[in-house]
Write an enzyme that holds these catalytic residues in place. Structure first.
Site, short mmCIF file in Angstrom:
data_model
loop_
_atom_site.label_atom_id
_atom_site.label_comp_id
_atom_site.label_asym_id
_atom_site.label_seq_id
_atom_site.Cartn_x
_atom_site.Cartn_y
_atom_site.Cartn_z
N GLY A 115 0.80 -1.23 0.00
CA GLY A 115 0.00 0.00 0.00
C GLY A 115 0.83 1.27 0.00
N GLY A 116 2.14 1.15 0.19
CA GLY A 116 3.03 2.32 0.13
C GLY A 116 2.93 3.27 1.30
N HIS A 117 2.34 2.82 2.43
CA HIS A 117 2.15 3.75 3.56
C HIS A 117 3.34 3.82 4.51
CE1 HIS A 117 -1.89 4.05 2.14
NE2 HIS A 117 -2.24 4.86 3.11
N ILE A 244 5.22 -11.56 0.98
CA ILE A 244 3.93 -12.05 1.42
C ILE A 244 2.95 -11.95 0.24
CG2 ILE A 244 2.05 -11.80 3.08
CD1 ILE A 244 4.78 -12.30 4.42
N LEU A 479 6.85 -1.01 15.11
CA LEU A 479 7.45 -1.21 13.78
C LEU A 479 6.67 -0.50 12.67
CD1 LEU A 479 9.55 -2.69 11.95
CD2 LEU A 479 7.82 -4.48 11.67
N ASN A 480 5.35 -0.57 12.71
CA ASN A 480 4.58 0.02 11.61
C ASN A 480 4.57 1.55 11.65
OD1 ASN A 480 3.84 -1.94 9.82
ND2 ASN A 480 1.87 -2.40 10.79
N TYR A 481 5.08 2.13 12.75
CA TYR A 481 5.30 3.58 12.74
C TYR A 481 6.79 3.79 12.44
CZ TYR A 481 0.64 4.45 14.67
OH TYR A 481 -0.73 4.54 14.86
C1 LIG Z 1 -2.21 7.51 6.72
C2 LIG Z 1 -1.67 6.36 7.50
C3 LIG Z 1 -2.47 5.78 8.48
C4 LIG Z 1 -2.02 4.69 9.21
N1 LIG Z 1 -2.84 4.14 10.15
C5 LIG Z 1 -2.42 3.04 10.84
C6 LIG Z 1 -3.25 2.43 11.80
O1 LIG Z 1 -4.37 2.85 12.05
N2 LIG Z 1 -2.78 1.33 12.45
C7 LIG Z 1 -1.54 0.83 12.20
O2 LIG Z 1 -1.17 -0.19 12.79
N3 LIG Z 1 -0.73 1.41 11.30
C8 LIG Z 1 -1.13 2.49 10.62
N4 LIG Z 1 -0.30 3.06 9.70
C9 LIG Z 1 1.01 2.46 9.46
C10 LIG Z 1 0.90 1.27 8.52
O3 LIG Z 1 0.37 0.16 9.19
C11 LIG Z 1 2.28 0.89 8.00
O4 LIG Z 1 2.84 1.95 7.31
C12 LIG Z 1 2.20 -0.35 7.11
O5 LIG Z 1 3.47 -0.95 7.02
C13 LIG Z 1 1.70 0.02 5.74
O6 LIG Z 1 1.56 -1.08 4.91
P1 LIG Z 1 1.59 -0.81 3.32
O7 LIG Z 1 1.49 -2.11 2.66
O8 LIG Z 1 0.56 0.24 3.02
O9 LIG Z 1 2.96 -0.14 3.24
P2 LIG Z 1 4.28 -0.33 2.25
O10 LIG Z 1 4.96 0.98 2.27
O11 LIG Z 1 3.92 -0.92 0.94
O12 LIG Z 1 5.12 -1.41 3.07
C14 LIG Z 1 5.58 -1.20 4.39
C15 LIG Z 1 6.69 -2.19 4.70
O13 LIG Z 1 6.24 -3.53 4.51
C16 LIG Z 1 6.96 -4.17 3.45
N5 LIG Z 1 6.01 -4.90 2.63
C17 LIG Z 1 4.94 -4.38 1.98
N6 LIG Z 1 4.29 -5.35 1.34
C18 LIG Z 1 4.95 -6.50 1.56
C19 LIG Z 1 4.76 -7.84 1.13
N7 LIG Z 1 3.75 -8.17 0.33
N8 LIG Z 1 5.65 -8.78 1.52
C20 LIG Z 1 6.69 -8.44 2.33
N9 LIG Z 1 6.92 -7.19 2.77
C21 LIG Z 1 6.05 -6.22 2.38
C22 LIG Z 1 7.62 -3.05 2.68
O14 LIG Z 1 8.76 -3.49 1.97
C23 LIG Z 1 7.91 -2.05 3.78
O15 LIG Z 1 9.07 -2.46 4.47
C24 LIG Z 1 -0.73 4.16 8.95
C25 LIG Z 1 0.08 4.75 7.98
C26 LIG Z 1 -0.38 5.84 7.26
C27 LIG Z 1 0.50 6.48 6.24
#
Ligand SMILES: Cc1cc2nc3c(=O)[nH]c(=O)nc-3n(C[C@H](O)[C@H](O)[C@H](O)COP(=O)(O)OP(=O)(O)OC[C@H]3O[C@@H](n4cnc5c(N)ncnc54)[C@H](O)[C@@H]3O)c2cc1C
Ligand SMILES: *[C@@H]1O[C@H](CO)[C@@H](O)[C@H](O)[C@H]1NC(C)=O
Ligand SMILES: *[C@@H]1O[C@H](CO)[C@@H](O)[C@H](O)[C@H]1NC(C)=O
Ligand SMILES: *[C@@H]1O[C@H](CO)[C@@H](O)[C@H](O)[C@H]1NC(C)=O
Ligand SMILES: *[C@@H]1O[C@H](CO)[C@@H](O)[C@H](O)[C@H]1NC(C)=O
Ligand SMILES: *[C@@H]1O[C@H](CO)[C@@H](O)[C@H](O)[C@H]1NC(C)=O
Ligand SMILES: *[C@@H]1O[C@H](CO)[C@@H](O)[C@H](O)[C@H]1NC(C)=O
Length: 538
Positions: A115-117, A244, A479-481
């Protein structure tokens, strides 16, 4: 050839290399990388896969668009942000297998994006030459309401997941993040929490199975990968272990009606008393009650030209407003909550309310399927609080926040289900003993490097000011922050020691087990990033 001529021939060659590196290095290099990459992928897939349709070179007119579609932090959308050589957008699991094997064959660093977050953009930025494996096409969601389970692919968003569950049942939901555009791949592999965490725990506390591609290009489910690796990818960060593909989750029950409210108090309205008391109530109250607290410096409405601090309680209660008021009247009368401040909604409507749509403005539920999102410049940090902060210290903290001016805090209460789950059950260790998590937050919308410097300095100072009030040894972090301030590692001989610095903050005592798993499944550290789990040195 005399030595002089050969020397000047050598320097001519060197000069040529230097000049061509400066002129069009990446473009030329990128195109040949693209050709080689495509050749490899073609070799490793079926002709009917039309693999070239899913590979974007830098020269492709859609490249920039594909790249920024999942950039959720404008800090990493500048001309100086390092760009990938190639973007691969798999449409089938076998494409992921091919991409992993080709990345290994060609020695090009792989970054995985769902999701790029990622707050630090590490899913799509790197200082090494790299390509992006962009998972957005792998987004199917299969809900089995009889079994109360679902399979969700990594590229799905949370909004899509909530919507697809709602399509099948109004009495089921899933405990995950509040922002609908967050991707499943990063969110679940990094733990994932939302406003039902006190009732049902984290997203990963409700994961049953997973599919991933390992370093050998094999597809593994839970049975095939074994319990250690499965444990690692439910909270340890997927990107250290493999790609994943998807997770199987257990749905949770939600009532027909839930209740939400938002209540604000500034300092002259005794906000400090409310926050102080909140620390004792919010982590201990009914498990179905999640009262998030937002703290922000604002301009005073009552005292001209003065700054004050505003405390906002944003709530989800898994029940109706009468049940809720019975609890808040007794436990937190400081809030002054009245029935007219409460809104009863269906659970799915509450998802949109939490995403910023007030009662009366809640749009069609299909909004949850939208992948459009406004993007600001931002920085986040996090901490855990284990003993209540005194009123005097809160007042001191407010003073610092008002002085700094821009940084906000979010207090997320723990307790409930979170305290019942052992800290070693998943890599996420921040369970019993934690009253609440602090998120530090600064957003801005001006593209100005000086301002950025100032705001980053502000959030780091506030983090420094709170040192006496938060967890120590280690100072724990979620970690997710993602926060690169707490340490990074390189893929060198010191990677274990470097990894330990941030790893212990993210995972506490679970770090060593993650290292063990990593050493067993990826000893050469193929799956790595700025904050990945290092293997033990050989
Ligand atoms: C606006 C906003 C709101 C948020 N709200 C919350 C919330 O309410 N609760 C919470 O817990 N967190 C929240 N977050 C944080 C969010 O959970 C993390 O940023 C999470 O890692 C995002 O996942 P993504 O796939 O969108 O991110 P990405 O940027 O795609 O990936 C994040 C990390 O995971 C890795 N990754 C992604 N996909 C895979 C895959 N398929 N296999 C292996 N590794 C992978 C990436 O390489 C990177 O290291 C929020 C973030 C933002 C920007
Ligand atoms: C860009 O790449 C995509 C995916 O490979 C391809 O379908 C498209 O034709 C390319 N466009 C151009 C202009 O090369
Ligand atoms: C990224 O930058 C480009 C060019 O400045 C701009 O058009 C685009 O809207 C930006 N996207 C995001 C997500 O910030
Ligand atoms: C509750 O709602 C009333 C009426 O709209 C409003 O005046 C009051 O400020 C609200 N109370 C709180 C605590 O927000
Ligand atoms: C704040 O608290 C003081 C002291 O308890 C009380 O007298 C005052 O009425 C309160 N103010 C508000 C706006 O609730
Ligand atoms: C930053 O923006 C997010 C998302 O819009 C919001 O939830 C948060 O409160 C903002 N933080 C500050 C300090 O303004
Ligand atoms: C943090 O605080 C300590 C002690 O007060 C100080 O020495 C240090 O410079 C501060 N760091 C930052 C980044 O403000």
């Amino acid at each position: 050839m005399n030595p002089l001529t050969s020397l000047s021939a050598l320097s001519a060659v060197l000069l040529f290399i230097v000049v061509s590196l400066h002129l069009s290095p990446s473009w030329a290099a990128s195109d040949s990388v693209y050709d080689t990459f495509l050749q490899c992928l073609t070799h490793r897939t079926q002709p009917s896969d039309h693999i070239s349709d899913i590979v974007y070179s830098r020269a492709n007119s859609s490249f920039a668009n594909v790249l920024v579609s999942y950039v959720r932090n404008r800090r990493f959308n500048s001309s100086s942000t390092p760009k990938p050589l190639v973007i691969v957008t798999p449409k089938q699991e076998s494409h992921v297998q091919a991409a992993v094997l080709c990345s290994k064959d060609l020695g090009i660093h792989l970054k995985i994006r769902s999701g790029g977050h990622d707050y630090e953009g590490i899913s799509y930025v790197s200082d090494d030459a790299f390509f992006i494996l962009d998972m957005f096409n792998l987004r199917s969601i299969n809900v089995n309401i009889q079994k109360e389970t679902a399979w969700v692919q990594a590229g799905a968003t949370l909004g899509e997941l909530y919507y697809r569950i709602w399509e099948k049942s109004k009495l089921h939901g899933f405990p995950a993040g509040v922002c609908p555009t967050v991707g499943v791949g990063g969110h679940f592999s990094g733990a994932g929490y939302g406003n039902m965490l006190r009732k049902y725990g984290l997203s990963v506390d409700n994961v049953l199975d997973a599919r991933m591609v390992d370093v050998r290009g094999r597809i593994l489910d839970r049975k095939a990968m074994g319990e250690d690796l499965f444990w690692a990818i439910i909270g340890g960060g997927g990107a250290s272990f493999g790609v994943i593909l998807g997770y199987q989750i257990k749905l949770v029950p939600v009532p027909e009606k839930v209740t939400v409210f938002r209540v604000e108090k500034t300092l002259d309205q005794n906000a400090t008393d409310l926050v102080y008391k909140w620390q004792f109530v919010a982590p201990r109250t009914d498990h179905g009650l999640f009262m998030r607290l937002l703290l922000q410096p604002v301009t005073s409405q009552t005292q001209k030209g003065q700054k004050t601090l505003r405390a906002t309680v944003v709530t989800l209660f898994l029940g109706n407003s009468d049940q809720l008021l019975a609890i808040t009247d007794k436990e937190l009368p400081e809030m002054g909550l009245k029935k007219e401040n409460c809104t009863e909604l269906s659970w799915i409507e509450s998802v949109l309310w939490w995403d910023g749509f007030d009662e009366g403005t809640i749009p069609a539920l299909e909004t949850l399927l939208s992948r459009d999102d406004s993007t600001n410049f931002l920085k986040r940090k996090s901490d855990y609080v284990q003993t209540p902060i005194s009123k005097a210290n809160l007042d001191w903290l407010w003073k610092k926040m008002i002085e700094l001016g821009k940084v906000g805090l979010v207090f997320n209460p723990y307790g409930g289900r979170m305290s019942e789950i052992p800290s070693s059950a998943t890599p996420f260790p921040h369970r019993a003993g934690n009253l609440f998590k602090i998120q530090y937050s600064v957003n801005w919308s001006e593209d100005d490097p000086e301002l950025e410097k100032n705001y980053l300095a502000q959030i780091r100072s506030l983090y420094n000011y709170t040192t006496p009030f938060v967890s120590k040894n280690p100072r724990s972090t979620y970690l997710n922050y993602r926060d690169l301030d707490i340490g990074t590692s390189t893929d060198g001989k010191n990677s274990y020691e470097e990894g330990q610095v941030y790893g212990v903050k993210y995972f506490n005592d679970n770090f060593e087990r993650l290292v063990k798993v990593k050493t067993a499944v990826d000893p050469n550290n193929f799956f790595r990033n700025e904050q990945s789990i290092p293997p033990l040195p050989k």
